[in-house]
Enzyme design. Structure first.
Site, PDB file in Angstrom:
ATOM      1  N   HIS A   8       0.834  -1.200   0.000  1.00 10.16           N
ATOM      2  CA  HIS A   8       0.000   0.000   0.000  1.00 10.16           C
ATOM      3  C   HIS A   8       0.868   1.249   0.000  1.00 10.16           C
ATOM      4  CE1 HIS A   8       0.766  -0.567   4.336  1.00 10.16           C
ATOM      5  NE2 HIS A   8       0.640   0.757   4.437  1.00 10.16           N
ATOM      6  N   HIS A  67       9.341  11.226  -5.758  1.00  9.77           N
ATOM      7  CA  HIS A  67       7.972  11.259  -6.256  1.00  9.77           C
ATOM      8  C   HIS A  67       7.504   9.851  -6.592  1.00  9.77           C
ATOM      9  CE1 HIS A  67      10.374  11.297  -9.968  1.00  9.77           C
ATOM     10  NE2 HIS A  67       9.327  10.753 -10.557  1.00  9.77           N
ATOM     11  N   GLU A 116       3.831  12.039 -10.668  1.00 12.25           N
ATOM     12  CA  GLU A 116       4.113  12.182 -12.095  1.00 12.25           C
ATOM     13  C   GLU A 116       3.164  11.273 -12.850  1.00 12.25           C
ATOM     14  OE1 GLU A 116       7.788  11.106 -15.176  1.00 12.25           O
ATOM     15  OE2 GLU A 116       7.970  10.651 -13.049  1.00 12.25           O
TER      16      GLU A 116
END
EC number: 2.5.1.-
Length: 144
Positions: A8, A67, A116
């Protein structure tokens, strides 16, 4: 023992309701459960959790390139870009990118977590780097 996959994703958020709205609208995440300080979503098979932690400083994370990138289809790129703009999402300036590296758009959630949407694959990136980045050593030629 081997890792089976990502279990997760969990993000600390400063305001739970604002973040729930963001993840539903931007990612199409399906809200499964909401508590006083926690929310769980199904995001196309990915378990996403949000924990409200309003007192955590969030200023310096914007300096990092850290990211999470999600794959989108090339033909969906312009539509997704327009959607982010329509929702007034904080879109970040992207880096210079060779067309062989495909298309990307970077953005943040309300707490500065970077994301992204990328149209390429790992194989696209490796093929491009193999052609252009002669200083790199490739260990597994079968990966691309």
């Amino acid at each position: 023992m081997e890792i089976k996959g990502i279990n997760h994703l969990l993000f600390s958020v400063s305001h739970l309701d604002t973040s729930i709205d963001f993840y539903q609208k931007v990612f199409g995440a399906k809200l499964l459960v909401k508590g006083r300080t926690t929310a769980y979503f199904d995001m196309n098979g990915i378990w996403l959790a949000l924990n409200e932690e309003p007192d955590i400083p969030r200023n310096d994370i914007k300096l990092s390139y850290t990211h999470i990138a999600f794959t989108i289809e090339d033909h969906e790129f312009e539509e997704m870009s327009a959607k982010l703009k329509r929702l007034h999402v904080n879109i970040l300036p992207g880096r210079e990118r060779d067309e062989r590296d495909r298309k990307s758009i970077y953005f943040t959630d309300p707490d500065g977590h970077k994301f992204e949407f990328h149209t390429g694959t790992l194989q696209d990136r490796l093929r491009y780097y193999k052609q252009e980045k002669t200083h790199m050593h490739f260990y597994d030629e079968t990966a691309f």
